[in-house]
Scaffold this active site. Structure first.
Site, PDB file in Angstrom:
ATOM      1  N   MET A 129     -55.300   7.780 -94.774  1.00  0.00           N
ATOM      2  CA  MET A 129     -56.035   7.797 -93.510  1.00  0.00           C
ATOM      3  C   MET A 129     -55.803   9.133 -92.815  1.00  0.00           C
ATOM      4  SD  MET A 129     -54.724   4.015 -92.353  1.00  0.00           S
ATOM      5  CE  MET A 129     -55.650   3.989 -90.823  1.00  0.00           C
ATOM      6  N   GLY A 170     -52.344  10.356 -88.585  1.00  0.00           N
ATOM      7  CA  GLY A 170     -52.520  10.338 -90.035  1.00  0.00           C
ATOM      8  C   GLY A 170     -51.488   9.486 -90.758  1.00  0.00           C
ATOM      9  N   SER A 171     -51.912   8.746 -91.773  1.00  0.00           N
ATOM     10  CA  SER A 171     -51.018   7.773 -92.378  1.00  0.00           C
ATOM     11  C   SER A 171     -51.613   7.216 -93.663  1.00  0.00           C
ATOM     12  CB  SER A 171     -50.750   6.642 -91.376  1.00  0.00           C
ATOM     13  OG  SER A 171     -51.957   6.291 -90.718  1.00  0.00           O
ATOM     14  N   ARG A 172     -51.019   6.133 -94.186  1.00  0.00           N
ATOM     15  CA  ARG A 172     -51.462   5.547 -95.446  1.00  0.00           C
ATOM     16  C   ARG A 172     -51.275   4.031 -95.411  1.00  0.00           C
ATOM     17  NH1 ARG A 172     -48.215   7.276-100.627  1.00  0.00           N
ATOM     18  NH2 ARG A 172     -47.843   5.094-101.108  1.00  0.00           N
TER      19      ARG A 172
END
Length: 218
Positions: free
Chosen positions: A101, A187-189
């Site tokens: 993301m 921002g990430s996953r």
């Protein structure tokens, strides 16, 4: 079962909707922008500050947007907006689908299947960029859902900027497919583990939309 109105309350702002958990970041930036715009007419210094303050507030509003979605049909749907970063077979027969993301994506995550939340575990860790392999050891929240496919594991992973994961639901909550379950700031996953025998329908590099993109194939 109707969607829970208490699991992810949203705040109306300028006709839009923002994600639950956004207030600590959003309110100060909007307040600063409003103050600088109010005083800009009387002070050149405030006028100069109004431009970046307003731009930052607009960026925060965009980042924390929480749009309504028409939930797609399918056994497993994407829990996150983003791009499929990797698809990896796991030793226990499951398949991990990792979705990256970016800060431009909607960061509200959704339940991939209907069922019951059996556990929500916060795991401390680092904050390396979410696209880095070492991000598997990052700060994360591990979810388990009891579903028609059995136990489904989903992991929200913090990134270099995303220092806070906000779960909306406790263990024991019944959820609908596509229901909002949590937020990752910046921002990430998000990883989802598909049970053995479930074929993956997405490809690496494919864009996904939470609640809309189907992850599995019949």
């Amino acid at each position: 079962m109707p969607h829970s109105q208490t699991s992810a309350p949203r705040v109306g702002l300028l006709g839009g909707r923002i994600a639950r958990g956004a207030s600590p970041w959003l309110l100060p930036t909007v307040a600063t922008a409003a103050l600088s715009l109010t005083r800009a007419r009387k002070s050149g210094r405030w006028a100069a500050a109004a431009v970046p303050a307003t731009a930052l507030a607009a960026g925060m509003l965009w980042f924390f947007r929480d749009p309504e979605r028409e939930i797609a049909q399918g056994r497993v749907i994407s829990p996150a907006d983003g791009v499929v970063q990797s698809i990896m077979p796991w030793k226990d027969g499951r398949t991990r689908v990792a979705i990256f993301m970016s800060p431009l994506n909607v960061h509200v995550n959704r339940a991939p299947l209907a069922g019951t939340v059996t556990s929500v575990e916060h795991v401390p860790g680092g904050f390396v960029p979410a696209f880095n392999k070492e991000s598997e050891n990052n700060e994360r929240v591990v979810w388990h859902f009891d579903t028609e496919l059995g136990d489904i594991e989903m992991v929200q992973i913090a990134g270099a900027v995303a220092r806070r994961i906000v779960p909306y639901l406790p263990a024991g909550t019944k959820v609908e497919q596509g229901e909002r379950i949590g937020l990752i700031r910046f921002g990430s996953r998000v990883d989802i583990y598909l049970p053995e025998g479930v074929e993956v329908a997405v490809e690496v590099g494919q864009a996904t939309t939470a609640g809309v993109t189907r992850i599995d194939r019949d």
